[in-house]
Scaffold this active site. Structure first.
Site, PDB file in Angstrom:
ATOM      1  N   GLU A 265      32.602  42.846  63.287  1.00  0.00           N
ATOM      2  CA  GLU A 265      31.846  43.138  62.054  1.00  0.00           C
ATOM      3  C   GLU A 265      30.786  42.065  61.823  1.00  0.00           C
ATOM      4  O   GLU A 265      29.645  42.354  61.462  1.00  0.00           O
ATOM      5  CB  GLU A 265      32.793  43.179  60.843  1.00  0.00           C
TER       6      GLU A 265
ATOM      7  N   HIS B 182      32.388  49.090  57.590  1.00  0.00           N
ATOM      8  CA  HIS B 182      33.725  49.697  57.564  1.00  0.00           C
ATOM      9  C   HIS B 182      34.453  49.317  58.857  1.00  0.00           C
ATOM     10  O   HIS B 182      33.881  49.429  59.943  1.00  0.00           O
ATOM     11  CB  HIS B 182      33.602  51.219  57.450  1.00  0.00           C
TER      12      HIS B 182
ATOM     13  N   ARG C 276      33.533  54.341  36.227  1.00  0.00           N
ATOM     14  CA  ARG C 276      32.830  53.768  37.403  1.00  0.00           C
ATOM     15  C   ARG C 276      31.340  53.641  37.133  1.00  0.00           C
ATOM     16  O   ARG C 276      30.698  52.690  37.545  1.00  0.00           O
ATOM     17  CB  ARG C 276      33.011  54.678  38.613  1.00  0.00           C
TER      18      ARG C 276
ATOM     19  N   ASN D 191      32.133  38.593  55.851  1.00  0.00           N
ATOM     20  CA  ASN D 191      30.915  39.340  56.219  1.00  0.00           C
ATOM     21  C   ASN D 191      29.712  38.847  55.431  1.00  0.00           C
ATOM     22  O   ASN D 191      28.605  38.745  55.979  1.00  0.00           O
ATOM     23  CB  ASN D 191      31.116  40.843  55.991  1.00  0.00           C
TER      24      ASN D 191
ATOM     25  N   GLY E 198      34.909  37.435  51.793  1.00  0.00           N
ATOM     26  CA  GLY E 198      33.460  37.369  51.993  1.00  0.00           C
ATOM     27  C   GLY E 198      33.048  36.823  53.347  1.00  0.00           C
ATOM     28  O   GLY E 198      31.962  36.242  53.474  1.00  0.00           O
TER      29      GLY E 198
ATOM     30  N   ARG F  74      35.428  48.873  45.754  1.00  0.00           N
ATOM     31  CA  ARG F  74      35.272  49.922  44.742  1.00  0.00           C
ATOM     32  C   ARG F  74      34.352  51.010  45.286  1.00  0.00           C
ATOM     33  O   ARG F  74      33.474  50.723  46.107  1.00  0.00           O
ATOM     34  CB  ARG F  74      34.635  49.379  43.459  1.00  0.00           C
TER      35      ARG F  74
ATOM     36  N   VAL G 117      32.831  58.660  50.279  1.00  0.00           N
ATOM     37  CA  VAL G 117      33.386  57.402  50.776  1.00  0.00           C
ATOM     38  C   VAL G 117      33.264  57.290  52.297  1.00  0.00           C
ATOM     39  O   VAL G 117      33.668  58.201  53.025  1.00  0.00           O
ATOM     40  CB  VAL G 117      34.879  57.284  50.358  1.00  0.00           C
ATOM     41  N   ASP G 118      32.704  56.180  52.755  1.00  0.00           N
ATOM     42  CA  ASP G 118      32.595  55.873  54.188  1.00  0.00           C
ATOM     43  C   ASP G 118      31.957  57.022  54.965  1.00  0.00           C
ATOM     44  O   ASP G 118      32.446  57.418  56.026  1.00  0.00           O
ATOM     45  CB  ASP G 118      33.984  55.534  54.772  1.00  0.00           C
TER      46      ASP G 118
HETATM   47  C1  GRF Z   1      36.210  43.891  56.189  1.00  0.00           C
HETATM   48  O1  GRF Z   1      37.119  44.283  57.194  1.00  0.00           O
HETATM   49  C2  GRF Z   1      35.337  45.038  55.777  1.00  0.00           C
HETATM   50  O2  GRF Z   1      35.003  45.884  56.821  1.00  0.00           O
HETATM   51  C3  GRF Z   1      36.234  45.752  54.811  1.00  0.00           C
HETATM   52  O3  GRF Z   1      36.875  44.739  54.082  1.00  0.00           O
HETATM   53  C4  GRF Z   1      36.947  43.566  54.888  1.00  0.00           C
HETATM   54  C5  GRF Z   1      36.285  42.462  54.119  1.00  0.00           C
HETATM   55  O4  GRF Z   1      36.380  41.234  54.752  1.00  0.00           O
HETATM   56  N1  GRF Z   1      35.476  46.688  54.020  1.00  0.00           N
HETATM   57  P1  GRF Z   1      35.497  40.001  54.268  1.00  0.00           P
HETATM   58  O5  GRF Z   1      35.685  39.907  52.750  1.00  0.00           O
HETATM   59  O6  GRF Z   1      34.082  40.271  54.641  1.00  0.00           O
HETATM   60  O7  GRF Z   1      36.089  38.816  54.959  1.00  0.00           O
END
Ligand code: GRF
Length: 212
Positions: free
Chosen positions: A175, A110, A66, A14, A12, A92, A145-146
């Site tokens: 990020e 991503h 899902r 981000n 977490g 997921r 996806v993405d």
């Molecule tokens: C990040 O690199 C994000 O882009 C990817 O999973 C990772 C999660 O990192 N989808 P965090 O849990 O935010 O540290």
């Protein structure tokens, strides 16, 4: 006041960047009201508690599909009147059940320059491929996806002597810089999706950030 829900499966970091941006006022008039995790005991849940954000663990074993999982998640989000959903390391695939409830209101980060290297282990994919520039992307989530329309990207040059892990860390730092921008713009109502293109009102250079 924009009510934000975050979905995460891991550390977490981000999510933390979004918390910091909301708490500092960089993202105005907003509140992260819930963190939902599909994994028990992860750091993301702890981060939520530390910041007075409700932390909800959804045990995916209780559901057969899902869609079943997403129905539960939608109900947890709706209960708290969430308007915007941020996927932050949520491992997921989300379904139309969630997307229908929050049209153009679900963001994802991503760790590659989409459309290159979608899917898992994107940083390693890029490293092994031998690209000289990688990076990260925040995009609207659609049912592939993405894949959804891109809001912001940061370019991260691959250093000659670094390994995959070093590149992963440097992309992660990027990020943390771009995700708050994207969320701020969405909260402020400055994003307009035209086909695949996302126009950001008041930003001349649609946010290409080059991180050294
Ligand atoms: C990040 O690199 C994000 O882009 C990817 O999973 C990772 C999660 O990192 N989808 P965090 O849990 O935010 O540290």
């Amino acid at each position: 006041m924009a009510r934000i829900g975050v979905l995460a499966s891991g550390s977490g970091s981000n999510f933390q960047a979004l918390i910091d941006a909301v708490e500092s006022g960089y993202i105005p008039d907003s509140k992260i009201v819930v963190l939902i995790s599909d994994k028990p005991g992860v750091l993301a849940l702890e981060r939520a508690k530390k910041h007075g954000i409700e932390a909800v663990y959804v045990d995916v074993k209780c559901f057969h599909t899902r869609e079943g999982i997403d129905n539960k998640i939608v109900s947890e989000l709706s209960k708290r009147k969430v308007e915007i959903v941020c996927l932050a390391g949520y491992m997921r695939i989300v379904t139309r059940v969630l997307l229908k409830k929050f049209p153009e209101r679900v963001l994802n980060i991503h760790p590659a320059l989409l459309p290159s290297f979608p899917g898992l282990h994107a940083q390693a994919q890029a490293y092994e491929y031998g690209v000289k520039i990688s990076g990260c992307t925040v995009h609207f989530v659609d049912d592939r996806v993405d894949h959804g329309p891109i809001i912001i990207q940061a370019a991260v040059p691959v250093l000659e002597n670094e390994d995959n892990e070093s590149l992963r860390k440097r992309i992660l730092a990027a990020e943390h810089k771009i995700y708050p921008h994207a969320l701020k713009w969405l909260v402020e109502g400055r994003l307009k999706v035209v086909g695949r293109r996302v126009k950001v009102e008041g930003v001349s250079q649609a946010a290409q950030v080059l991180v050294e």
